[in-house]
Design an enzyme around this catalytic site. Structure first.
Site, short mmCIF file in Angstrom:
data_model
loop_
_atom_site.label_atom_id
_atom_site.label_comp_id
_atom_site.label_asym_id
_atom_site.label_seq_id
_atom_site.Cartn_x
_atom_site.Cartn_y
_atom_site.Cartn_z
N GLY A 32 113.51 20.54 34.00
CA GLY A 32 113.53 20.94 32.62
C GLY A 32 112.62 20.18 31.75
O GLY A 32 111.58 19.69 31.94
N LEU A 34 110.54 21.76 29.64
CA LEU A 34 109.56 22.51 30.11
C LEU A 34 108.36 22.42 29.06
O LEU A 34 108.46 22.50 28.00
CB LEU A 34 110.01 24.00 30.28
CG LEU A 34 111.16 23.83 31.33
CD1 LEU A 34 111.57 25.60 31.35
CD2 LEU A 34 110.74 23.37 32.70
N GLU A 36 103.76 23.82 29.00
CA GLU A 36 102.84 24.89 29.45
C GLU A 36 102.60 24.74 31.00
O GLU A 36 102.29 25.59 31.64
CB GLU A 36 101.59 24.83 28.66
CG GLU A 36 102.04 25.38 27.13
CD GLU A 36 102.47 26.89 27.11
OE1 GLU A 36 102.11 27.63 28.02
OE2 GLU A 36 103.21 27.09 26.22
N HIS A 38 104.92 23.85 33.28
CA HIS A 38 105.78 24.34 34.03
C HIS A 38 105.56 25.99 33.80
O HIS A 38 106.03 26.70 34.83
CB HIS A 38 107.40 24.06 33.43
CG HIS A 38 107.45 22.62 33.69
ND1 HIS A 38 107.56 21.83 32.46
CD2 HIS A 38 107.72 21.77 34.78
CE1 HIS A 38 107.93 20.49 32.72
NE2 HIS A 38 108.12 20.58 34.30
N ASP A 154 101.94 16.67 40.92
CA ASP A 154 102.47 15.87 41.83
C ASP A 154 102.10 16.46 43.50
O ASP A 154 102.73 16.76 44.21
CB ASP A 154 103.92 16.43 41.73
CG ASP A 154 104.38 16.02 40.19
OD1 ASP A 154 104.74 14.69 40.02
OD2 ASP A 154 104.42 16.78 39.26
N LEU A 188 99.56 17.57 31.07
CA LEU A 188 100.95 17.68 30.38
C LEU A 188 102.06 17.07 31.47
O LEU A 188 101.81 17.29 32.74
CB LEU A 188 101.26 19.26 30.25
CG LEU A 188 100.49 20.19 29.11
CD1 LEU A 188 100.78 21.35 29.21
CD2 LEU A 188 100.17 19.30 28.04
N SER A 189 102.86 16.63 30.65
CA SER A 189 103.86 15.89 31.67
C SER A 189 105.46 15.75 30.57
O SER A 189 105.20 15.39 29.35
CB SER A 189 103.67 14.56 32.08
OG SER A 189 104.77 13.64 32.33
N SER A 190 106.57 15.83 31.14
CA SER A 190 107.56 15.72 30.65
C SER A 190 107.73 14.16 29.89
O SER A 190 108.30 14.05 28.73
CB SER A 190 108.60 16.15 30.99
OG SER A 190 108.86 17.22 31.83
P1 AMP Z 1 109.17 18.23 36.71
O1 AMP Z 1 110.10 19.08 35.99
O2 AMP Z 1 108.25 17.07 36.39
O3 AMP Z 1 109.76 17.78 38.22
O4 AMP Z 1 107.99 19.19 37.30
C1 AMP Z 1 108.35 20.67 37.89
C2 AMP Z 1 107.10 21.13 38.47
O5 AMP Z 1 106.01 21.25 37.38
C3 AMP Z 1 106.44 20.31 39.59
O6 AMP Z 1 105.92 20.97 40.66
C4 AMP Z 1 105.24 19.74 38.71
O7 AMP Z 1 104.13 19.09 39.84
C5 AMP Z 1 104.93 20.86 38.00
N1 AMP Z 1 104.04 20.31 36.73
C6 AMP Z 1 104.43 19.30 36.09
N2 AMP Z 1 103.34 18.83 35.05
C7 AMP Z 1 102.49 20.16 35.39
C8 AMP Z 1 101.16 20.25 34.86
N3 AMP Z 1 100.65 19.60 33.82
N4 AMP Z 1 100.58 21.27 35.22
C9 AMP Z 1 100.92 22.11 36.23
N5 AMP Z 1 102.29 21.89 36.74
C10 AMP Z 1 103.00 20.87 36.38
#
Ligand code: AMP
Length: 293
Positions: A32, A34, A36, A38, A154, A188-190
């Site tokens: 979650g 979320l 861009e 995701h 990741d 991008l990162s949560s």
């Molecule tokens: P998370 O919600 O952080 O567990 O991420 C869910 C999925 O989104 C994972 O497969 C992450 O590698 C992917 N994700 C996270 N950040 C990015 C990003 N900046 N660009 C592309 N995919 C991402």
């Protein structure tokens, strides 16, 4: 259109069996909050499959005590609004009790995520990938998708999930999608939500470190050294800079503040990742770039 939200795995399976029978299903696992990045995974899933299931679940077992499980951002309404624009069909948002009936007790049967889980991210977060493998295995069983899309962001996670799927014969294709960045280069990162004041600017050290590493392509050690140097600035606590092979996550060079390790470089050009990790304020951030070495 807002995707349908389901929290009960039995209901999810019956919807997939009855309503979407015979259609190709993709799963996009997320925690979650979320962004861009995701949504790009959802778009990729939509290209490759007819039905896209996005799971939204903050997985307690991949956080160690003292990490940010409780404070991790959660906003399902905002997630649904974002997903309504990008073609997700179903959102699976189970409770912790559904995914971990023993919680806060632990599962008795667990997955050993193998040796890749002990290096880099796994050296700093020793229990992290066992938790990832546990939840990804459950999600793959509950959704039974034809394919699942994960982010290159990741990269170590993708490698471990691929190995798990291969070794344990999960009938699913694992697809890796590229990293989405802000205009200034920050991946991008949560967890970017944790950055306050100057920290947003300081966090650019990670993408700059990757650029610096790309300027030293003559050896993996030179790449990692150049990257680690850029991370070693005020406001940033570097964890590692490393080069690994993409196919098997074999280390070619790893720099931390306490050690410099160089490994034998295999013959012939091959896909590799240059990876960096650092803390900026309370945010632990990771980034990487693919290179042919
Ligand atoms: P998370 O919600 O952080 O567990 O991420 C869910 C999925 O989104 C994972 O497969 C992450 O590698 C992917 N994700 C996270 N950040 C990015 C990003 N900046 N660009 C592309 N995919 C991402």
């Amino acid at each position: 259109m807002q995707p349908r939200v389901i929290d009960d795995p039995h209901e999810l399976r019956s919807i997939l069996r009855v309503g979407y029978q015979g259609r190709k299903v993709a799963l996009v696992p997320t925690m979650g909050a979320l962004h861009e990045g995701h949504l790009s995974l959802v778009a990729k899933a939509k290209e490759l499959a007819e039905v896209v299931v996005v799971s939204v679940f903050v997985n307690p077992t991949q956080f160690a005590p003292g990490e940010d499980f409780e404070s991790y951002p959660r906003d399902l309404e905002a997630d649904l609004a974002a997903l309504s624009k990008c073609g997700a069909d179903l959102v699976f948002a189970p409770s912790v009790a559904t995914m971990y009936p023993n919680y806060p007790g632990v599962d008795q049967v667990t997955i050993n995520p193998g040796p890749t889980a002990t290096i880099l991210e796994g050296a700093t977060r020793p229990t992290h990938f066992a938790g990832v493998a546990q939840v990804v295995a459950k999600l793959l069983h509950l959704v039974s998708p034809d394919l699942a899309v994960f982010g290159q962001k990741d990269a170590q996670q993708v490698s471990i999930v691929r190995q798990m799927v291969k070794d344990l014969a999960f009938p699913v294709d694992i697809v890796e999608a590229p990293i989405i960045r802000d205009a200034d280069g920050l991946a991008l990162s949560s967890r970017n939500m944790y950055l306050v004041g100057n920290e947003r600017q300081d966090a650019l050290a990670l993408s700059r470190a990757l650029q610096a590493g790309l300027g030293e392509m003559h050896s993996p050690l030179a790449m990692a050294t150049a990257a680690f140097e850029i991370l070693s600035v005020p406001g940033v606590q570097p964890d590692y800079a490393a080069v690994v092979t993409a196919a098997s996550f074999d280390r070619l060079a790893v720099i931390t503040k306490d050690s410099v390790e160089e490994f034998a470089v295999p013959d012939g050009p091959q896909d590799c990742y240059l990876l960096v990790a650092a803390k900026v304020g309370r945010a632990r951030l990771i980034d990487n770039v693919k290179v042919v070495i």
